[in-house]
Design a protein around this motif. Structure first.
Motif, mmCIF file in Angstrom:
data_model
loop_
_atom_site.group_PDB
_atom_site.id
_atom_site.type_symbol
_atom_site.label_atom_id
_atom_site.label_comp_id
_atom_site.label_asym_id
_atom_site.label_seq_id
_atom_site.Cartn_x
_atom_site.Cartn_y
_atom_site.Cartn_z
ATOM 1 N N THR A 15 34.129 -12.397 -11.388
ATOM 2 C CA THR A 15 35.382 -12.731 -10.707
ATOM 3 C C THR A 15 35.656 -11.774 -9.564
ATOM 4 O OG1 THR A 15 36.335 -13.698 -12.717
ATOM 5 C CG2 THR A 15 37.880 -12.983 -11.016
ATOM 6 N N ILE A 16 35.410 -10.487 -9.771
ATOM 7 C CA ILE A 16 35.623 -9.498 -8.706
ATOM 8 C C ILE A 16 34.718 -9.808 -7.522
ATOM 9 C CG2 ILE A 16 35.574 -7.056 -8.097
ATOM 10 C CD1 ILE A 16 37.625 -7.579 -10.201
ATOM 11 N N ASN A 17 33.449 -10.044 -7.784
ATOM 12 C CA ASN A 17 32.503 -10.352 -6.704
ATOM 13 C C ASN A 17 32.895 -11.613 -5.955
ATOM 14 O OD1 ASN A 17 30.542 -8.240 -6.733
ATOM 15 N ND2 ASN A 17 29.711 -9.055 -8.632
ATOM 16 N N LYS A 18 33.366 -12.623 -6.668
ATOM 17 C CA LYS A 18 33.782 -13.873 -6.037
ATOM 18 C C LYS A 18 34.952 -13.642 -5.092
ATOM 19 C CE LYS A 18 35.295 -18.580 -7.151
ATOM 20 N NZ LYS A 18 35.637 -19.526 -8.250
ATOM 21 N N LYS A 62 34.750 -13.952 -0.939
ATOM 22 C CA LYS A 62 35.626 -14.889 -0.247
ATOM 23 C C LYS A 62 36.452 -14.181 0.818
ATOM 24 C CE LYS A 62 38.235 -19.058 -1.335
ATOM 25 N NZ LYS A 62 38.802 -19.899 -2.411
ATOM 26 N N SER A 63 36.930 -12.986 0.512
ATOM 27 C CA SER A 63 37.745 -12.250 1.480
ATOM 28 C C SER A 63 36.911 -11.766 2.662
ATOM 29 C CB SER A 63 38.447 -11.063 0.812
ATOM 30 O OG SER A 63 37.509 -10.133 0.326
ATOM 31 N N LEU A 64 35.624 -11.464 2.415
ATOM 32 C CA LEU A 64 34.748 -11.016 3.500
ATOM 33 C C LEU A 64 34.467 -12.127 4.497
ATOM 34 C CD1 LEU A 64 32.142 -8.820 1.569
ATOM 35 C CD2 LEU A 64 33.823 -8.035 3.251
ATOM 36 N N GLN A 65 34.586 -13.381 4.042
ATOM 37 C CA GLN A 65 34.336 -14.511 4.923
ATOM 38 C C GLN A 65 35.491 -14.756 5.884
ATOM 39 O OE1 GLN A 65 33.596 -17.711 2.200
ATOM 40 N NE2 GLN A 65 31.677 -16.846 1.444
ATOM 41 N N ASN A 66 36.618 -14.087 5.643
ATOM 42 C CA ASN A 66 37.806 -14.312 6.469
ATOM 43 C C ASN A 66 38.167 -13.044 7.238
ATOM 44 O OD1 ASN A 66 38.624 -17.087 5.522
ATOM 45 N ND2 ASN A 66 38.594 -16.021 3.563
ATOM 46 N N PRO A 67 38.498 -13.186 8.506
ATOM 47 C CA PRO A 67 38.746 -12.029 9.363
ATOM 48 C C PRO A 67 40.152 -11.444 9.274
ATOM 49 C CG PRO A 67 38.915 -14.027 10.650
ATOM 50 C CD PRO A 67 38.533 -14.451 9.255
ATOM 51 N N MET A 79 42.805 -7.846 -17.557
ATOM 52 C CA MET A 79 42.948 -9.302 -17.608
ATOM 53 C C MET A 79 43.467 -9.829 -16.278
ATOM 54 S SD MET A 79 41.919 -10.468 -20.513
ATOM 55 C CE MET A 79 42.617 -12.122 -20.451
ATOM 56 N N PHE A 80 44.038 -8.947 -15.453
ATOM 57 C CA PHE A 80 44.604 -9.374 -14.185
ATOM 58 C C PHE A 80 43.512 -9.809 -13.216
ATOM 59 C CE2 PHE A 80 47.811 -5.998 -15.433
ATOM 60 C CZ PHE A 80 48.752 -6.907 -15.872
ATOM 61 N N ASP A 81 43.759 -10.880 -12.482
ATOM 62 C CA ASP A 81 42.818 -11.275 -11.444
ATOM 63 C C ASP A 81 43.526 -11.582 -10.115
ATOM 64 O OD1 ASP A 81 44.072 -13.635 -12.086
ATOM 65 O OD2 ASP A 81 42.244 -14.750 -12.577
ATOM 66 N N GLU A 82 44.725 -10.984 -9.950
ATOM 67 C CA GLU A 82 45.446 -11.165 -8.689
ATOM 68 C C GLU A 82 44.673 -10.485 -7.562
ATOM 69 O OE1 GLU A 82 46.911 -9.882 -11.413
ATOM 70 O OE2 GLU A 82 48.873 -10.786 -11.764
ATOM 71 N N VAL A 83 44.495 -11.211 -6.490
ATOM 72 C CA VAL A 83 43.667 -10.732 -5.381
ATOM 73 C C VAL A 83 44.187 -9.417 -4.820
ATOM 74 C CG1 VAL A 83 42.815 -11.268 -3.069
ATOM 75 C CG2 VAL A 83 42.941 -13.068 -4.786
ATOM 76 N N TYR A 84 45.504 -9.325 -4.599
ATOM 77 C CA TYR A 84 46.044 -8.128 -3.964
ATOM 78 C C TYR A 84 45.856 -6.903 -4.850
ATOM 79 C CZ TYR A 84 50.335 -7.394 -6.690
ATOM 80 O OH TYR A 84 51.220 -7.097 -7.683
ATOM 81 N N ARG A 85 45.952 -7.076 -6.181
ATOM 82 C CA ARG A 85 45.775 -5.943 -7.090
ATOM 83 C C ARG A 85 44.322 -5.477 -7.119
ATOM 84 N NH1 ARG A 85 48.882 -5.589 -12.631
ATOM 85 N NH2 ARG A 85 48.305 -3.445 -12.201
ATOM 86 N N ILE A 86 43.417 -6.415 -7.096
ATOM 87 C CA ILE A 86 42.001 -6.066 -7.092
ATOM 88 C C ILE A 86 41.646 -5.264 -5.843
ATOM 89 C CG2 ILE A 86 39.673 -7.052 -6.844
ATOM 90 C CD1 ILE A 86 40.631 -9.257 -8.819
ATOM 91 N N HIS A 87 42.116 -5.724 -4.694
ATOM 92 C CA HIS A 87 41.850 -5.003 -3.453
ATOM 93 C C HIS A 87 42.483 -3.612 -3.469
ATOM 94 C CE1 HIS A 87 39.754 -7.859 -0.817
ATOM 95 N NE2 HIS A 87 40.409 -8.809 -1.469
ATOM 96 N N ASP A 88 43.685 -3.514 -4.036
ATOM 97 C CA ASP A 88 44.371 -2.216 -4.080
ATOM 98 C C ASP A 88 43.637 -1.233 -4.986
ATOM 99 O OD1 ASP A 88 46.561 -0.401 -3.546
ATOM 100 O OD2 ASP A 88 47.240 -0.795 -5.577
ATOM 101 N N LYS A 148 45.707 -19.484 -0.155
ATOM 102 C CA LYS A 148 44.890 -19.756 -1.342
ATOM 103 C C LYS A 148 43.515 -20.260 -0.932
ATOM 104 C CE LYS A 148 48.400 -20.697 -4.866
ATOM 105 N NZ LYS A 148 49.017 -21.722 -5.767
ATOM 106 N N GLU A 149 43.472 -21.135 0.053
ATOM 107 C CA GLU A 149 42.194 -21.683 0.523
ATOM 108 C C GLU A 149 41.290 -20.589 1.066
ATOM 109 O OE1 GLU A 149 43.391 -24.580 3.362
ATOM 110 O OE2 GLU A 149 43.856 -26.128 1.859
ATOM 111 N N LYS A 150 41.893 -19.578 1.674
ATOM 112 C CA LYS A 150 41.112 -18.489 2.281
ATOM 113 C C LYS A 150 40.855 -17.331 1.320
ATOM 114 C CE LYS A 150 42.411 -19.350 7.104
ATOM 115 N NZ LYS A 150 41.010 -19.562 7.542
ATOM 116 N N GLY A 151 41.369 -17.437 0.094
ATOM 117 C CA GLY A 151 41.076 -16.422 -0.915
ATOM 118 C C GLY A 151 41.978 -15.212 -0.898
ATOM 119 N N TYR A 152 43.175 -15.335 -0.321
ATOM 120 C CA TYR A 152 44.087 -14.192 -0.285
ATOM 121 C C TYR A 152 45.073 -14.206 -1.458
ATOM 122 C CZ TYR A 152 42.351 -13.101 4.348
ATOM 123 O OH TYR A 152 41.546 -12.752 5.401
ATOM 124 N N ILE A 153 45.099 -15.279 -2.198
ATOM 125 C CA ILE A 153 45.951 -15.376 -3.380
ATOM 126 C C ILE A 153 45.091 -15.830 -4.546
ATOM 127 C CG2 ILE A 153 47.941 -16.499 -4.446
ATOM 128 C CD1 ILE A 153 49.053 -16.992 -1.663
#
Length: 225
Positions: free
Chosen positions: A148-151, A155-160, A101-110, A220-225
């Motif tokens: 949600t994962i793909n989104k 978003k993170s790939l668009q940011n350096p 159920m979690f959708d926190e960005v940092y957890r998904i990346h980890d 948040k705007e850049k998709g890191y949170i």
């Protein structure tokens, strides 16, 4: 056509959810697929099933792990994530599907970095058809990520900007309202180390006014949170 025999372990502490998963897989499997599905509701019962399968020489082909399940009685395994890491280390050929159920960005990346699951599904995205699609995809063309994962990944790939797990988690905690002085309770760092990291993060995100609120807004705007 040769029969494909697949042995599956589903780990989730909600019986109705497990029943739904099982019904979907059995109803949508291919004609040449034979499924044996075992279930477990916590870390202890999952470990017992895994050890039994190994002892009889018929290990599981596919694991479905819910992240939030009761920890093991010895405290060594605290979640489905820990079980998935164990499988990844000792069973090279097994395929892993993470459900959460979690959708926190940092957890998904980890999770992607540490486990690299063949399937990664957010439960709020999940439908019977998507579960069926994921099941077939992980065998033939992994990985399969839900919407949600793909989104988040797009978003993170668009940011350096690249953040390590600690900095990612720090951003997440700040977004929840945790004060800087209280981050030491959540991170294995001294207050001075935390303040230094936060300063560096603000420089990476070009936070000109130095405010935490501005950092959180930009992140948040850049998709890191």
């Amino acid at each position: 056509m040769k029969t494909q025999e697949l042995k599956i372990l589903m780990v989730d502490d909600h019986p109705m959810i497990i029943e739904g998963y099982m019904h979907t897989l059995m109803a949508t499997k291919k004609e040449n697929q034979s499924l044996t599905i075992d279930i477990a509701s916590d870390c202890d019962s999952a470990l017992k099933a895994m050890k039994k399968a190994k002892s009889i020489g018929v290990p599981y082909n596919i694991y479905f792990f819910d992240i939030s399940i009761p920890e093991s009685s010895d405290g060594l395994y605290k979640s489905g994530e820990d079980l998935a890491k164990r499988v990844r280390m000792v069973e090279e050929d097994a395929k892993i599907v993470i459900l959460t159920m979690f959708d926190e960005v940092y957890r998904i990346h980890d999770i992607i970095k540490t486990i690299n699951p063949e399937g990664f599904l957010i439960k709020s995205d999940l439908t019977s058809s998507e579960l069926a699609s994921a099941f077939q995809a992980i065998q033939n063309n992994p990985p399969f990520y839900s919407g949600t994962i793909n989104k988040i990944l797009r978003k993170s790939l668009q940011n350096p900007i690249t953040l390590d797990l600690i900095n990612h988690k720090m951003l997440h905690l700040l977004s929840l309202g945790v004060k800087t002085k209280d981050l030491v309770k959540h991170l294995d760092l001294t207050l001075s180390a935390i303040e230094k990291r936060k300063k560096n993060i603000k420089e990476l995100f070009f936070v000109e006014d130095g405010k935490d609120e501005t950092l959180i807004k930009i992140a948040k705007e850049k998709g890191y949170i």
